[in-house]
Design a protein around this motif. Structure first.
Motif, PDB file in Angstrom:
ATOM      1  N   THR A   1      49.500  30.678  40.309  1.00  0.00           N
ATOM      2  CA  THR A   1      48.040  30.754  40.355  1.00  0.00           C
ATOM      3  C   THR A   1      47.634  31.308  41.710  1.00  0.00           C
ATOM      4  OG1 THR A   1      47.982  28.486  41.125  1.00  0.00           O
ATOM      5  CG2 THR A   1      47.553  28.830  38.774  1.00  0.00           C
ATOM      6  N   LEU A   2      46.422  31.804  41.733  1.00  0.00           N
ATOM      7  CA  LEU A   2      45.884  32.290  43.004  1.00  0.00           C
ATOM      8  C   LEU A   2      45.407  31.115  43.839  1.00  0.00           C
ATOM      9  CD1 LEU A   2      43.812  35.356  41.814  1.00  0.00           C
ATOM     10  CD2 LEU A   2      45.576  35.415  43.556  1.00  0.00           C
ATOM     11  N   GLU A   3      45.456  31.281  45.135  1.00  0.00           N
ATOM     12  CA  GLU A   3      44.964  30.203  45.991  1.00  0.00           C
ATOM     13  C   GLU A   3      43.432  30.118  45.889  1.00  0.00           C
ATOM     14  OE1 GLU A   3      46.541  32.743  48.699  1.00  0.00           O
ATOM     15  OE2 GLU A   3      48.138  32.457  47.235  1.00  0.00           O
TER      16      GLU A   3
ATOM     17  N   ILE B   1      54.212  43.496  38.841  1.00  0.00           N
ATOM     18  CA  ILE B   1      54.307  43.972  40.222  1.00  0.00           C
ATOM     19  C   ILE B   1      54.808  42.789  41.036  1.00  0.00           C
ATOM     20  CG2 ILE B   1      52.969  44.758  42.216  1.00  0.00           C
ATOM     21  CD1 ILE B   1      52.279  46.812  40.362  1.00  0.00           C
ATOM     22  N   LYS B   2      56.031  42.869  41.484  1.00  0.00           N
ATOM     23  CA  LYS B   2      56.608  41.690  42.124  1.00  0.00           C
ATOM     24  C   LYS B   2      56.225  41.618  43.603  1.00  0.00           C
ATOM     25  CE  LYS B   2      59.278  40.675  38.499  1.00  0.00           C
ATOM     26  NZ  LYS B   2      58.695  39.654  37.650  1.00  0.00           N
ATOM     27  N   ASP B   3      54.952  41.692  43.854  1.00  0.00           N
ATOM     28  CA  ASP B   3      54.514  41.661  45.239  1.00  0.00           C
ATOM     29  C   ASP B   3      53.184  40.911  45.265  1.00  0.00           C
ATOM     30  OD1 ASP B   3      53.004  42.322  47.567  1.00  0.00           O
ATOM     31  OD2 ASP B   3      54.230  44.105  47.884  1.00  0.00           O
ATOM     32  N   GLU B   4      53.231  39.699  45.839  1.00  0.00           N
ATOM     33  CA  GLU B   4      52.067  38.817  45.745  1.00  0.00           C
ATOM     34  C   GLU B   4      50.817  39.436  46.359  1.00  0.00           C
ATOM     35  OE1 GLU B   4      52.976  34.928  47.242  1.00  0.00           O
ATOM     36  OE2 GLU B   4      54.813  34.830  46.014  1.00  0.00           O
ATOM     37  N   GLU B   5      51.008  39.993  47.537  1.00  0.00           N
ATOM     38  CA  GLU B   5      49.881  40.574  48.245  1.00  0.00           C
ATOM     39  C   GLU B   5      49.221  41.683  47.419  1.00  0.00           C
ATOM     40  OE1 GLU B   5      49.955  40.399  52.116  1.00  0.00           O
ATOM     41  OE2 GLU B   5      47.964  41.310  52.197  1.00  0.00           O
ATOM     42  N   GLN B   6      50.071  42.565  46.920  1.00  0.00           N
ATOM     43  CA  GLN B   6      49.570  43.680  46.131  1.00  0.00           C
ATOM     44  C   GLN B   6      48.938  43.186  44.822  1.00  0.00           C
ATOM     45  OE1 GLN B   6      52.609  46.633  45.580  1.00  0.00           O
ATOM     46  NE2 GLN B   6      51.159  48.294  45.913  1.00  0.00           N
TER      47      GLN B   6
ATOM     48  N   LYS C   1      36.453  32.275  37.820  1.00  0.00           N
ATOM     49  CA  LYS C   1      36.804  30.978  37.249  1.00  0.00           C
ATOM     50  C   LYS C   1      37.633  31.149  35.973  1.00  0.00           C
ATOM     51  CE  LYS C   1      34.174  27.437  35.180  1.00  0.00           C
ATOM     52  NZ  LYS C   1      32.769  27.334  34.801  1.00  0.00           N
ATOM     53  N   HIS C   2      37.218  32.060  35.133  1.00  0.00           N
ATOM     54  CA  HIS C   2      37.865  32.178  33.831  1.00  0.00           C
ATOM     55  C   HIS C   2      39.124  33.041  33.815  1.00  0.00           C
ATOM     56  CE1 HIS C   2      33.927  31.027  31.657  1.00  0.00           C
ATOM     57  NE2 HIS C   2      34.728  30.007  31.758  1.00  0.00           N
ATOM     58  N   TYR C   3      39.131  34.085  34.621  1.00  0.00           N
ATOM     59  CA  TYR C   3      40.193  35.076  34.434  1.00  0.00           C
ATOM     60  C   TYR C   3      41.099  35.330  35.634  1.00  0.00           C
ATOM     61  CZ  TYR C   3      36.894  36.034  30.708  1.00  0.00           C
ATOM     62  OH  TYR C   3      36.036  35.899  29.655  1.00  0.00           O
ATOM     63  N   ALA C   4      40.722  34.838  36.808  1.00  0.00           N
ATOM     64  CA  ALA C   4      41.499  35.204  38.004  1.00  0.00           C
ATOM     65  C   ALA C   4      42.976  34.827  37.854  1.00  0.00           C
ATOM     66  CB  ALA C   4      40.897  34.549  39.240  1.00  0.00           C
ATOM     67  N   ASP C   5      43.247  33.614  37.403  1.00  0.00           N
ATOM     68  CA  ASP C   5      44.643  33.193  37.286  1.00  0.00           C
ATOM     69  C   ASP C   5      45.378  33.969  36.206  1.00  0.00           C
ATOM     70  OD1 ASP C   5      44.746  31.363  39.347  1.00  0.00           O
ATOM     71  OD2 ASP C   5      43.889  29.765  38.110  1.00  0.00           O
ATOM     72  N   TYR C   6      44.687  34.183  35.112  1.00  0.00           N
ATOM     73  CA  TYR C   6      45.308  34.938  34.024  1.00  0.00           C
ATOM     74  C   TYR C   6      45.676  36.352  34.481  1.00  0.00           C
ATOM     75  CZ  TYR C   6      45.790  37.786  29.864  1.00  0.00           C
ATOM     76  OH  TYR C   6      46.262  38.676  28.942  1.00  0.00           O
ATOM     77  N   LEU C   7      44.729  37.015  35.130  1.00  0.00           N
ATOM     78  CA  LEU C   7      44.978  38.387  35.575  1.00  0.00           C
ATOM     79  C   LEU C   7      46.054  38.437  36.653  1.00  0.00           C
ATOM     80  CD1 LEU C   7      41.323  39.794  35.691  1.00  0.00           C
ATOM     81  CD2 LEU C   7      43.046  40.180  33.923  1.00  0.00           C
ATOM     82  N   TYR C   8      46.071  37.408  37.472  1.00  0.00           N
ATOM     83  CA  TYR C   8      47.076  37.366  38.529  1.00  0.00           C
ATOM     84  C   TYR C   8      48.474  37.215  37.921  1.00  0.00           C
ATOM     85  CZ  TYR C   8      49.638  35.952  42.665  1.00  0.00           C
ATOM     86  OH  TYR C   8      50.567  35.884  43.675  1.00  0.00           O
TER      87      TYR C   8
END
Lengths: 91, 193
Positions: free
Chosen positions: A71-73, B32-37, B18-25
């Motif tokens: 999850t994102l922070e 893309i195996k790069d957290e920052e990117q 709230k609804h999609y950030a985690d899903y999209l991440y």
């Protein structure tokens, strides 16, 4: 014929056809060539098994990312929310 | 009054994070195996979506729409990462990777020939440790190979589609698939046994 003969012993070409067969399809001629090669080549026969297994493992690896619950922070989300809010207020 | 349910056919940018950030991440990090990117791509997706809100036709769910925007951004990233690698000459022998075959007859070189992975039983492959090695080996693949692999195995994209999006020819596609697998298998053999 000389073409076919060299194919029978050519593991580079055989592994190429093995990969192509797994994800796509072979022409009739390619199918025959590969079958003849595999009949006489234990190493490439083992390669087929391993390559299939690797594909399965890759699929599993991709399909189960929820294992490590990413999850994102919250801070990052918060900042993102603010950016969106600012954009919305512009209009 | 309907609370902004995630499947609403209207856009509700106030609740996107709230609804999609985690899903999209999650969607991004598996590709893309790069957290920052990955984080940046999610953010860019929201911002692009805001700009393009009038283009939302309501034909798909909000989530599908956002995912489509994200997907384009991911493919752009693949392209950028692999620029310079784009041209794979089918006839050219591997220059960076080791050649696993004898030049003259195409036989396996002795040191690279496949040997059975684990005590003769392939069962041992189902193993956490093996998974970790696989992941490490995949990360060593050149960006373009990884992109092709990911699109094929994760998105089940058609070969034509992948070639179009990554701007490679069909024959290059098979060369990449072949080389990627040879290298992956060799890496596993080297690190597993």
């Amino acid at each position: 014929m000389s073409n076919l003969k060299s194919m029978i012993y050519n593991c580079r070409q055989a592994t190429f056809l093995i990969e192509k067969r797994m994800l796509g399809s072979l022409t009739f001629r390619e199918r025959i060539e590969l079958r003849i090669h595999l009949t006489g080549c234990d190493v490439c026969t083992l390669y087929v098994k391993q390559s299939q297994k690797i594909n399965e493992m890759i699929k599993q690896l991709f399909k189960k990312p929820e294992n490590n619950k990413v999850t994102l922070e919250d801070e990052f989300k918060e900042a993102m929310q603010q950016k969106i809010q600012r954009e919305l207020n512009k209009n | 009054m309907t609370e902004s349910a995630p499947d609403t056919r209207q856009l509700d940018p106030h609740n996107w994070v709230k609804h999609y950030a985690d899903y999209l991440y999650l969607y991004t990090i598996t590709r893309i195996k790069d957290e920052e990117q990955a984080r940046d791509l999610v953010q860019e997706t929201f911002l692009s979506a805001l700009e393009g809100m009038e283009r939302f036709a309501g034909k798909s769910s909000e989530r599908t729409w956002l995912t489509a925007i994200l997907k384009n951004k991911i493919i752009d990233t693949y392209r950028k990462r692999s620029s310079g690698l784009k041209i794979v000459d089918v006839n050219e022998p591997e220059s960076t990777a080791p050649d696993f075959f004898e030049a003259d007859n195409g036989h396996w070189k002795k040191e690279y020939a496949p040997v059975s992975f684990s005590m003769g039983s392939e069962e041992g492959l189902y193993n956490k440790e093996f998974n970790q090695i696989l992941q490490k080996c995949m990360q060593k693949l050149p960006a373009l190979w990884m992109a092709v692999f990911t699109m094929k195995h994760l998105d089940d994209a058609t070969t034509n589609n992948i070639c179009d999006e990554l701007k490679i020819t069909a024959s290059n596609f098979w060369v990449i698939i072949h080389r990627a697998k040879l290298n992956l298998r060799a890496c596993l053999q080297k690190n597993w046994i």
